[in-house]
Design an enzyme around this catalytic site. Structure first.
Site, PDB file in Angstrom:
ATOM      1  N   HIS A 243      14.283 -38.212  10.819  1.00 40.17           N
ATOM      2  CA  HIS A 243      13.920 -39.572  11.234  1.00 40.17           C
ATOM      3  C   HIS A 243      14.457 -39.889  12.624  1.00 40.17           C
ATOM      4  CE1 HIS A 243      14.479 -44.008  11.408  1.00 40.17           C
ATOM      5  NE2 HIS A 243      13.314 -44.022  10.776  1.00 40.17           N
TER       6      HIS A 243
ATOM      7  N   CYS B  59      -2.263 -36.112  15.396  1.00 44.34           N
ATOM      8  CA  CYS B  59      -1.367 -37.192  15.824  1.00 44.34           C
ATOM      9  C   CYS B  59       0.033 -37.024  15.260  1.00 44.34           C
ATOM     10  CB  CYS B  59      -1.928 -38.558  15.418  1.00 44.34           C
ATOM     11  SG  CYS B  59      -2.078 -38.798  13.630  1.00 44.34           S
TER      12      CYS B  59
END
Length: 855
Positions: free
Chosen positions: A427, A802
């Site tokens: 993250h 993406c």
């Protein structure tokens, strides 16, 4: 000629027409030949080929009499390595071969005993350490004097049980044999392979007449180049050491003088302006004819300049860009060649502040360089502390064991992020790259003491508030505030990328979640937004409270009321994005994460939420427990939320359409792209599409305005890839989210895999971390299947990628070959993608030109 019975041992004097080649004699031999062809004053040099050196390592020797006979009888010689690539290194050069008692006496007569002793002692020390392989401690470098020379000769004889060799031919033979065998040794082989050399890489050797080191008081050696190596700015740079014989004489030598006039001390330009002018001309000739910024190694003896060597100037990434553009603008190389001279990843360094390599740095810890750039700030251990520090105008570094979505605000507030755990796709790494914030993850040797707010680095204990610097380019945590270089998005940078845009044949968009991200994307000339993750818009304080009200709503009516309060906020977000992008496409992903991510995780946080919602703590706790999932990445998220709680997607669709209409009223036409996340079945798309189409119709009627939009899906599950033919019937585009697709294909957690991935790579299970470099075999096959089936069902289907791989040159090559329309990556990787795409186009053009005409 050399020994005719040993053709492999042939050697060639380096002349303009000698058969010298890079792949047979190495870079140094070939460079010296080019210098000879430019009529530069190169001392006489003989080159031994790779095959000759291999034969020497096997015990054969060339005709030493013939080789030495190429030089004057009293000529001192040097031997230097010449690998195919200068970066591969090689054995240490040995100078002044031929020094012996007789030459010592002769040079003492002509130049003085001190000069002769310095030459002889230096040779004995080098020969003992690098050729005889004796203990360096027995031959320490010190002030040269006759007693030191006598001691060195005595120690050599004692250790070797024979006197120091006096025959120049034997000296040369032993030097050649030692260097040849050193190259074949295991440690040398492993070292050069680590630098990218193939296992069978060969070594050439050059035997050169010594040209320097003694003469008048102005004789010496130095290096000169015409650019500053960090910035690339035109500047005569280098040093000159009186009495020196090679580039080693100026390295860390406080006695070396400047080349140009300098108030800090004497200069070569003052002492010998004619020699200085010659050197400048030589470097300029090299730049023009060798089509590169070169550093020349030179000597001056009694006013005569000799060029010993030349090599490409070592330079920073910012200097590489400036040099490539300047050479093209001067007509020395073409624009296309300039584009190939800069590595795409080097551009990422130019977008951020960097630690100045010319200054000192004290390293506290090392980790994985997850997001490039460097920043200095005060240590903080919570997102709240980061926000408080930012509000006071104090830069801070957020340090966490690992970050989670609720740390987003703290990451926005911080100037850098450091985590104890994590890998390249954790993250912290993904968000750090997206924000353009320097980030180091998986820092080894650090321990966070949250209770006492301390960072333990092994040797040091740092308290909250102490000043540190993180260098996310190399993965180092530094003490204090070293000197910094500002970003270099200057004329040279923009010119190079403008040239890239003229050539590349695949689109480049940006992943942008906020107006700040969108502005960065525009600044880096992205061709639109390829992924806007709307959930990041809900973590602001005012919105987070409303989100939690929606989560705790008892009825659909209450949920709709909370969403109605979020509607104007979302509409404002989209209006600002559309305005910033000025008509470029904007692809908006509908809400994706599981709802529990918006809830506090501590009892104190739960209590505060109970106060804010005016509900019993037990109810808050119960609801949080109901939303908790054993595996939330595979739970109620993405399109599953859109199907089970359709009000969320309806609110977002309405906000998008109303923002589209209001933007159009300002004269900016927008065709928004709405992307459904985490689909795995055609029916999911049908259900969501029906509701969005209904919202569109209602908005058109209510506002009395027409608008267009495109609806697509994010392919993140293997099943979606396999069933792409069905799904494409209801989608205008497919965008591959390779982060989750890789995770689900491998059955690996991208947040946890970093803990063992290095072992897998070392064991050869995976060639690379599949979260860092796209797995073109497994995940790539799913992409190809989806692309083929999707376009078979819908020829006009737009395809893109993406995920985090979108800015990787390897991924762009794959997408381009697969016929994708564009790639999308974090804003700070857009320049990297633009250059990589151009280089791939050029490579394809070159390959096409090399193909035979079969007509």
């Amino acid at each position: 000629m050399a020994n005719k019975n040993l053709s492999l041992l042939d050697y060639s004097e380096i002349t303009g027409s000698a058969p010298i080649a890079l792949r047979t004699h190495g870079w140094r031999a070939k460079c010296l030949q080019r210098l000879v062809r430019l009529d530069l004053p190169v001392p006489k040099t003989v080159a031994l080929s790779f095959n000759a050196v291999r034969a020497i390592a096997a015990g054969q020797l060339p005709d030493l009499g013939g080789l030495v006979g190429r030089f004057a009888s009293d000529q001192l010689l040097s031997v230097r390595p010449s690998a195919e690539n200068s970066d591969w290194g090689g054995p240490s050069a040995v100078l002044n071969i031929g020094m012996n008692d007789e030459r010592h006496a002769a040079i003492s007569q002509t130049h003085g005993e001190a000069v002769a002793t310095a030459l002889y002692l230096g040779f004995v020390q080098a020969y003992a350490v690098h050729v005889a392989r004796l203990d360096p401690d027995l031959f320490p470098l010190g002030e040269p004097c006759l007693p030191a020379l006598q001691a060195a000769l005595y120690d050599f004889e004692k250790e070797m049980e024979e006197p120091f060799p006096q025959d120049p031919k034997r000296q040369l033979a032993e030097v050649l044999r030692s260097m040849a065998r050193a190259w074949e040794g295991t440690s040398a082989r492993l070292l050069r392979q680590a630098k990218g050399a193939p296992e069978e890489a060969g070594l050439g050797l050059v035997v050169q007449a010594m040209a320097g080191g003694f003469g008048t008081s102005e004789s010496g050696a130095g290096v000169i180049q015409m650019i500053e190596p960090v910035t690339g700015a035109p500047q005569v740079t280098g040093r000159y050491a009186l009495g020196g014989q090679d580039r080693g004489a100026v390295s860390n030598n406080p006695q070396a003088i400047y080349l140009t006039r300098d108030p800090r001390g004497p200069s070569l330009e003052d002492q010998d302006p004619e020699a200085f002018a010659q050197l400048v001309r030589h470097v300029e000739v090299c730049r023009l004819k060798l089509r590169e910024e070169m550093q020349i190694e030179f000597t001056i003896v009694n006013g005569q300049v000799a060029v010993l060597d030349a090599l490409k100037v070592q330079r920073s990434s910012r200097a590489a860009v400036r040099v490539a553009v300047a050479l093209a603008e001067d007509g020395i190389i073409t624009r296309k060649e300039a584009l190939t001279r800069v590595t795409p990843r080097a551009l990422s360094e130019l977008l951020h502040r960097q630690v100045d390599p010319r200054g000192p740095r004290e390293v506290l810890a090392r980790g994985i360089p997850a997001s490039p750039g460097a920043s200095t700030g005060r240590l903080v251990f919570t997102s709240t502390a980061a926000q408080a520090s930012a509000s006071r105008g104090e830069p801070c570094i957020l340090v966490r064991r690992e970050t989670s979505p609720e740390d987003i605000r703290g990451m926005h507030a911080a100037v850098g992020v450091l985590t104890e755990r994590g890998g390249m796709t954790s993250h912290a790494a993904v968000i750090g790259r997206g924000l353009g914030v320097p980030c180091i993850v998986g820092a080894t040797g650090i321990r966070i003491d949250a209770k006492n707010r301390q960072l333990h680095t092994g040797r040091h204990v740092l308290d909250e508030g102490e000043l540190i610097t993180i260098d996310g380019t190399v993965g180092e945590v530094l003490r204090g505030a070293p000197n910094m270089l500002e970003p270099a998005t200057d004329r040279w940078f923009n010119t190079l990328l403008d040239w890239a845009d003229e050539i590349r044949d695949i689109g480049v968009r940006a992943n942008a979640d906020t107006p700040s991200d969108a502005r960065s994307a525009r600044n880096f000339k992205a061709e639109g937004i390829g992924l806007c993750r709307t959930e990041h818009m809900f973590f602001e304080d005012d919105r987070l409270t409303v989100m939690r009200e929606m989560i705790f709503a008892d009825t659909g009516q209450d949920r709709a009321a909370a969403l109605a309060r979020l509607l104007p906020m979302q509409r404002s977000d989209f209006k600002e994005l559309f305005s910033i992008m000025q008509g470029l496409p904007v692809c908006i992903r509908l809400f994706d994460p599981p709802l529990h991510e918006f809830l506090p995780h501590t009892r104190e946080g739960m209590k505060q939420l109970a106060d804010a919602l005016d509900k019993p703590l037990s109810e808050i706790t119960r609801r949080a427990e109901e939303l908790a999932e054993f595996n939330p990445m595979l739970g109620l998220r993405g399109v599953r939320l859109g199907v089970t709680l359709p009000e969320i997607y309806e609110m977002q669709a309405r906000a998008i359409f109303e923002a589209t209409i209001e933007t159009a009223k300002r004269g900016e036409k927008v065709v928004p792209e709405i992307m459904i996340p985490l689909v795995s079945a055609m029916r999911e798309v049908e259900l969501v599409k029906a509701r969005i189409d209904a919202v569109a119709a209602a908005v058109r009627v209510a506002k009395g305005s027409a608008f267009e939009y495109r609806l697509g899906v994010m392919v993140e599950t293997p099943r979606a890839a396999l069933r792409a033919g069905e799904i494409a019937q209801h989608a205008d585009f497919m965008s591959f989210g390779t982060n989750d697709l890789t995770q689900m294909t491998y059955g690996l957690s991208r947040d946890d895999a970093g803990r063992f991935m290095s072992y897998y790579i070392q064991a050869g299970v995976f060639p690379e971390d599949p979260f860092h470099v796209l797995d073109t075999d497994g995940v790539g096959e799913l992409l190809l299947i989806a692309a083929e089936r999707g376009r078979r069902a819908r020829k006009s289907l737009t395809l893109s990628i993406c995920g985090e791989h979108g800015g990787s040159p390897e991924s762009i090559a794959f997408c381009r070959a697969a016929g994708f329309d564009y790639v999308s990556c974090s804003p700070y990787r857009v320049p990297v993608a633009r250059l990589a795409a151009a280089q791939l186009t050029l490579k394809a053009e070159d390959a096409a030109e090399e193909m035979p005409d079969l007509r």
